[in-house]
Write a protein that holds these residues in place. Structure first.
Motif, mmCIF file in Angstrom:
data_model
loop_
_atom_site.group_PDB
_atom_site.id
_atom_site.type_symbol
_atom_site.label_atom_id
_atom_site.label_comp_id
_atom_site.label_asym_id
_atom_site.label_seq_id
_atom_site.Cartn_x
_atom_site.Cartn_y
_atom_site.Cartn_z
ATOM 1 N N LYS A 219 -45.661 67.552 -18.107
ATOM 2 C CA LYS A 219 -46.784 67.513 -17.162
ATOM 3 C C LYS A 219 -46.297 67.437 -15.710
ATOM 4 N N LEU A 220 -44.985 67.345 -15.563
ATOM 5 C CA LEU A 220 -44.413 67.228 -14.227
ATOM 6 C C LEU A 220 -44.306 68.624 -13.620
ATOM 7 N N GLU A 221 -44.910 68.809 -12.453
ATOM 8 C CA GLU A 221 -44.904 70.157 -11.887
ATOM 9 C C GLU A 221 -43.684 70.385 -11.010
ATOM 10 N N LEU A 222 -42.542 70.542 -11.664
ATOM 11 C CA LEU A 222 -41.313 70.810 -10.917
ATOM 12 C C LEU A 222 -41.324 72.265 -10.464
ATOM 13 N N GLN A 223 -40.790 72.500 -9.270
ATOM 14 C CA GLN A 223 -40.828 73.855 -8.719
ATOM 15 C C GLN A 223 -39.592 74.667 -9.084
ATOM 16 N N SER A 224 -38.471 73.982 -9.319
ATOM 17 C CA SER A 224 -37.232 74.729 -9.551
ATOM 18 C C SER A 224 -36.571 74.300 -10.859
ATOM 19 N N GLY A 225 -35.838 75.231 -11.455
ATOM 20 C CA GLY A 225 -35.085 74.935 -12.667
ATOM 21 C C GLY A 225 -34.002 73.906 -12.371
ATOM 22 N N LEU A 226 -33.473 73.952 -11.171
ATOM 23 C CA LEU A 226 -32.423 73.012 -10.783
ATOM 24 C C LEU A 226 -32.936 71.574 -10.860
ATOM 25 N N ALA A 227 -34.152 71.357 -10.344
ATOM 26 C CA ALA A 227 -34.721 70.004 -10.356
ATOM 27 C C ALA A 227 -34.859 69.515 -11.797
ATOM 28 N N ARG A 228 -35.290 70.395 -12.688
ATOM 29 C CA ARG A 228 -35.451 70.018 -14.089
ATOM 30 C C ARG A 228 -34.099 69.600 -14.683
ATOM 31 N N ARG A 229 -33.083 70.396 -14.390
ATOM 32 C CA ARG A 229 -31.756 70.058 -14.911
ATOM 33 C C ARG A 229 -31.258 68.736 -14.345
ATOM 34 N N CYS A 230 -31.423 68.541 -13.043
ATOM 35 C CA CYS A 230 -30.973 67.288 -12.407
ATOM 36 C C CYS A 230 -31.694 66.098 -13.039
ATOM 37 N N LEU A 231 -32.983 66.260 -13.265
ATOM 38 C CA LEU A 231 -33.772 65.164 -13.819
ATOM 39 C C LEU A 231 -33.296 64.841 -15.243
ATOM 40 N N LEU A 232 -33.075 65.880 -16.039
ATOM 41 C CA LEU A 232 -32.637 65.650 -17.419
ATOM 42 C C LEU A 232 -31.238 65.017 -17.473
ATOM 43 N N ASP A 233 -30.433 65.288 -16.457
ATOM 44 C CA ASP A 233 -29.079 64.725 -16.414
ATOM 45 C C ASP A 233 -29.060 63.310 -15.834
ATOM 46 N N MET A 234 -30.209 62.844 -15.346
ATOM 47 C CA MET A 234 -30.245 61.540 -14.684
ATOM 48 C C MET A 234 -29.889 60.417 -15.667
ATOM 49 N N GLU A 235 -29.056 59.490 -15.206
ATOM 50 C CA GLU A 235 -28.702 58.318 -16.009
ATOM 51 C C GLU A 235 -29.835 57.302 -15.911
ATOM 52 N N MET A 236 -30.093 56.620 -17.017
ATOM 53 C CA MET A 236 -31.115 55.572 -16.983
ATOM 54 C C MET A 236 -30.641 54.447 -16.050
ATOM 55 N N LEU A 237 -31.539 53.982 -15.176
ATOM 56 C CA LEU A 237 -31.175 52.922 -14.236
ATOM 57 C C LEU A 237 -31.286 51.579 -14.951
ATOM 58 N N THR A 238 -30.239 50.755 -14.835
ATOM 59 C CA THR A 238 -30.284 49.480 -15.557
ATOM 60 C C THR A 238 -30.099 48.287 -14.617
ATOM 61 N N ASP A 239 -30.215 48.541 -13.308
ATOM 62 C CA ASP A 239 -30.205 47.384 -12.409
ATOM 63 C C ASP A 239 -31.391 47.450 -11.461
ATOM 64 N N ALA A 240 -31.894 46.270 -11.140
ATOM 65 C CA ALA A 240 -33.128 46.165 -10.372
ATOM 66 C C ALA A 240 -33.006 46.842 -9.010
ATOM 67 N N GLU A 241 -31.832 46.756 -8.412
ATOM 68 C CA GLU A 241 -31.655 47.318 -7.071
ATOM 69 C C GLU A 241 -31.865 48.831 -7.045
ATOM 70 N N SER A 242 -31.219 49.547 -8.005
ATOM 71 C CA SER A 242 -31.359 51.007 -8.034
ATOM 72 C C SER A 242 -32.806 51.397 -8.317
ATOM 73 N N ILE A 243 -33.443 50.633 -9.199
ATOM 74 C CA ILE A 243 -34.834 50.965 -9.536
ATOM 75 C C ILE A 243 -35.721 50.768 -8.309
ATOM 76 N N ALA A 244 -35.480 49.673 -7.585
ATOM 77 C CA ALA A 244 -36.271 49.409 -6.383
ATOM 78 C C ALA A 244 -36.053 50.522 -5.363
ATOM 79 N N ALA A 245 -34.795 50.958 -5.205
ATOM 80 C CA ALA A 245 -34.491 52.012 -4.231
ATOM 81 C C ALA A 245 -35.188 53.304 -4.623
#
Lengths: 448, 335
Positions: free
Chosen positions: A19-45
């Motif tokens: 349902k996410l309206e990404l405009q580019s294939g690159l964004a989709r790839r970057c998002l899928l490669d994203m590491e899960m954030l496990t510290d409060a600071e990164s999540i807040a940022a």
């Protein structure tokens, strides 16, 4: 743990991504490669950046949003070209075009971000110098060839080519050699900018991602979570977007629920069709969305950061692996127990464990599981139909049938006794009366 | 100069060869050499891998296309690198072919390129509309019917058909077969509201009733053996999204109450029925219409077959022109 590893979790994370309206294939790839954030600071940022975009989406005229979206549509993944540049390769025309196109796009997008006060949110590095290298005539156009102005000799050859088309094959060969020299020189100049170009590429993909998340927040009515400080997660008006959408297409509405849980185990009981599984699915979904920085499907949410998330839903048959549903389930829960001995701050959501076996052993398995996991540093939420001795666990119960209407709200109760409403529900479903009446007789006889 | 002015009346043109070596490339060269590049922005591409220097099937020579200065063209990355022209890149698309991405550029000198553009129907439509956005007045698609390309040339507004001895070395057969294709290209468009109803369907067989409600037929394709037309007494139009084959038309014809139905296909390239079957269907009162149609501007002939057999050019042009009531040109002779 990358997003692509958990996208097919039965909590329907993929639904949110689709349902996410990404405009580019690159964004989709970057998002899928994203590491899960496990510290409060990164999540807040992460949420700080998203907040900027959410404000932009909420306050800005649609025309301006579309302008930015339209620009991002032209974003291409030129990772290979950048790698070639890093490795001192001589780029060909197409690669140089790609670099120029990206540089112009970066400058354009940066300008748009500045106009809307978003330049603080994501920093797009300056690529003006790259454009200067690839646009010697200052035409400011996103097209490219080895321009005449790079080399007088090239210019002369091309003039000759136009005057003497019959010589063009020979002249093209000569020009080709000069073009190669020019490309080598341009690649050398651009080599120094390779890291900056790469940062610009990732920044543009990030903008695409955050903008899409912000639009999703608006479209689905999601909320920004508060990061919990005391290990307690609590949700008000929690809903599952996919189930909600499915209900709405048949003219029904989703009843949002409130729930909170901490480091003590939580036991959820309730009638069949009471939405227990949906609650677990939604909580799992929310935890993932939180740790990947998305909007949360609730009216308000305070969420604790977890190191690992386990979602064990009983009906996953692993026939391909030669495991029965029971074996597959046992293995999954076993993984939770093993992890709970080595890791801190886990979240495990287990749907009706041991449901497929006989009630005597099933009850024993669940009671024991609760005891084993109660020792660990984790949040555990477990649903069951068995009558369980709750021990230290907190017990929640689906309200159940209220004047013939299912009330999905969760209420706190003192014991874990499962409600005995299966026969009433079956009756409401118009199941064969002979069968149900006989079953009721058997229950009554046993009670005596 | 034959038909050049007619081409300029439309925004897009496809050049379609009925068979390999029917002179499609000659026709494209003829057209490209005569269009006013200085006053119009013109872009050219080819459907699929159609730009081998040596034809991969017949091993005959396949020349590069000569582009005049100022003309835009789309080809694959691999062929772009082999170009013999100075050209300015204006777009690298996400459209992939077996020879790399499709790139669009503008010729800055007169020179030669191998054309190999988008290979899917959707890709071709995207490219055409992108060109329009870039201010291109006319897009030309070098298309082939005999190739297994999913990109239909029928998406263009106008069309030139290339036929010749390669299609058949018997003049009468050649005329008959070509006239049949011309008849298909010239099938009428379905009515506006029918087109609106069917346009977004891309799978299955559908029918419209008198009240404008859409129904799907359980048979997935017209090739199915299991086609039943029950309960279709109020059928106004029947749409076959994929290929239309003989068996289906025969069944329809033998069904009471459906003899005079309007049968709709997307475009003429989906029709695989024999002339005889079509004739019988139309005679029985049936109608065949299309959702997409190109204006056929002219037919060109190449009287030489790849095996060396040569038909008499004048006889061929004359007979064909008589049969199809359209101008027919032998371009090699004309130039």
């Amino acid at each position: 743990m990358q997003l692509k590893n958990v996208i097919d979790s039965p909590c329907a994370l993929r639904f949110m991504l689709d349902k996410l309206e990404l405009q580019s294939g690159l964004a989709r790839r970057c998002l899928l490669d994203m590491e899960m954030l496990t510290d409060a600071e990164s999540i807040a940022a992460c949420y700080d950046v998203l907040r900027h975009f959410a404000r932009f989406v909420a306050d800005t005229d649609h025309v301006h949003i579309s302008t930015l979206l339209f620009k991002l549509q032209t974003l291409k993944d030129i990772g290979t070209t950048i790698r070639n540049l890093e490795h001192h390769a001589t780029l060909d025309d197409i690669e140089l075009f790609e670099v120029k196109h990206l540089a112009i796009l970066a400058v354009d997008v940066k300008k748009l971000l500045r106009q809307h006060g978003l330049d603080q949110a994501v920093e797009v590095p300056d690529l003006d110098e790259v454009i200067t290298i690839l646009d010697p005539d200052g035409l400011k156009m996103a097209s490219f060839y080895i321009y005449d102005s790079y080399c007088q000799q090239l210019k002369d050859l091309r003039t000759k080519m136009r005057q003497h088309p019959e010589l063009s094959d020979q002249l093209l060969l000569e020009a080709g050699e000069i073009e190669l020299e020019v490309r080598t020189d341009l690649s050398k100049q651009l080599h120094h900018f390779a890291p900056t170009i790469k940062r610009a590429l990732l920044a543009l993909a990030r903008i695409d991602i955050e903008l899409a998340k912000a639009l999703q927040i608006k479209q689905m009515g999601l909320c920004f979570p508060v990061i919990s400080q005391d290990g307690v997660s609590s949700f008000e008006g929690l809903f599952h977007p996919q189930v909600k959408e499915a209900l709405e297409t048949v003219g029904r509405t989703f009843q949002p629920v409130d729930i909170s849980f901490g480091l003590k185990p939580t036991l959820i009981t309730g009638a069949n069709m009471g939405g227990k599984t949906v609650v677990l699915k939604t909580l799992t979904l929310c935890q993932y969305l939180f740790q990947f920085g998305f909007g949360i499907p609730a009216a308000s949410a305070t969420i604790d950061v977890k190191s690992h998330i386990f979602f064990c839903i009983g009906d996953e048959q692993s026939v391909e692996k030669g495991l029965s549903s029971f074996a597959a389930e046992m293995k999954n829960i076993d993984a939770v127990i093993k992890a709970s001995r080595n890791e801190r701050n886990l979240l495990a959501l287990i749907d009706e464990p041991a449901r497929t076996t006989n009630p005597t052993e099933g009850t024993a398995l669940v009671t024991a599981l609760l005891k084993v996991l109660a020792q660990a540093d984790m949040s555990l939420i477990l649903t069951t139909h068995y009558d369980i001795e709750p021990g230290d666990a907190r017990c929640l119960r689906v309200k159940g049938f209220d004047n013939g209407v299912m009330n999905y709200a969760l209420v706190e109760v003192l014991d874990g006794e499962a409600p005995h409403e299966a026969l009433n529900i079956a009756q409401l479903l118009n199941i064969d009366p002979q069968w149900i009446t006989l079953a009721r007789d058997i229950v009554n006889t046993a009670a005596k | 100069m034959p038909f050049i002015n007619d081409i300029l009346k439309y925004g897009s043109l496809s050049i379609v060869g009925l068979e390999k070596n029917t002179g499609k490339t000659e026709c494209l060269k003829y057209v490209l050499g005569r269009l006013p590049v200085d006053s119009r922005r013109i872009a050219v591409t080819s459907i699929g891998i159609d730009g081998e220097t040596v034809d991969q099937v017949t091993r005959t020579q396949k020349p590069e296309i000569t582009l005049p200065e100022g003309m835009y063209f789309a080809t694959s990355e691999a062929h772009y690198k082999l170009r013999r022209v100075v050209s300015e890149l204006i777009d690298v698309s996400d459209e992939r072919t077996s020879l790399g991405r499709v790139v669009t550029a503008r010729a800055l000198t007169t020179g030669k390129v191998l054309l190999s553009g988008p290979s899917s129907a959707a890709g071709l439509v995207r490219w055409m509309s992108q060109m329009k956005q870039m201010g291109i007045d006319l897009t030309i698609v070098d298309g082939a019917l005999s190739r297994l390309s999913s990109a239909s040339p029928a998406v263009s507004q106008s069309m030139i058909l290339a036929t010749g001895a390669a299609f058949s070395i018997n003049v009468n057969t050649l005329v008959q077969k070509t006239a049949f294709v011309v008849q298909l290209i010239d099938l009428p468009l379905a009515a506006d509201d029918t087109r609106r109803c069917f346009d977004n369907l891309d799978k299955g067989i559908w029918w419209l009733d008198d009240e404008g409600a859409l129904h799907e037929l359980s048979a997935g394709t017209s090739l199915s053996q299991d086609i039943h037309f029950e309960g279709m007494e109020h059928c106004r139009a029947l749409f076959v999204t994929g290929a239309l084959v003989d068996g289906f038309v025969e069944k329809l014809r033998s069904r009471k109450g459906l003899k005079d139905v309007e049968l709709v296909v997307r475009d003429f390239t989906r029709i695989f029925v024999t002339p005889q079957t079509l004739k019988m269907f139309l005679r029985g009162g049936g109608r065949l219409t299309v959702l997409q149609k190109s204006k056929l501007i002219a037919v060109t002939v190449n009287p030489t077959s790849p095996s060396g057999y040569v038909l008499d050019s004048d006889t061929l042009c004359h007979k064909l022109s008589e049969a199809i009531e359209l101008p027919v040109y032998d371009l090699l002779k004309a130039s």
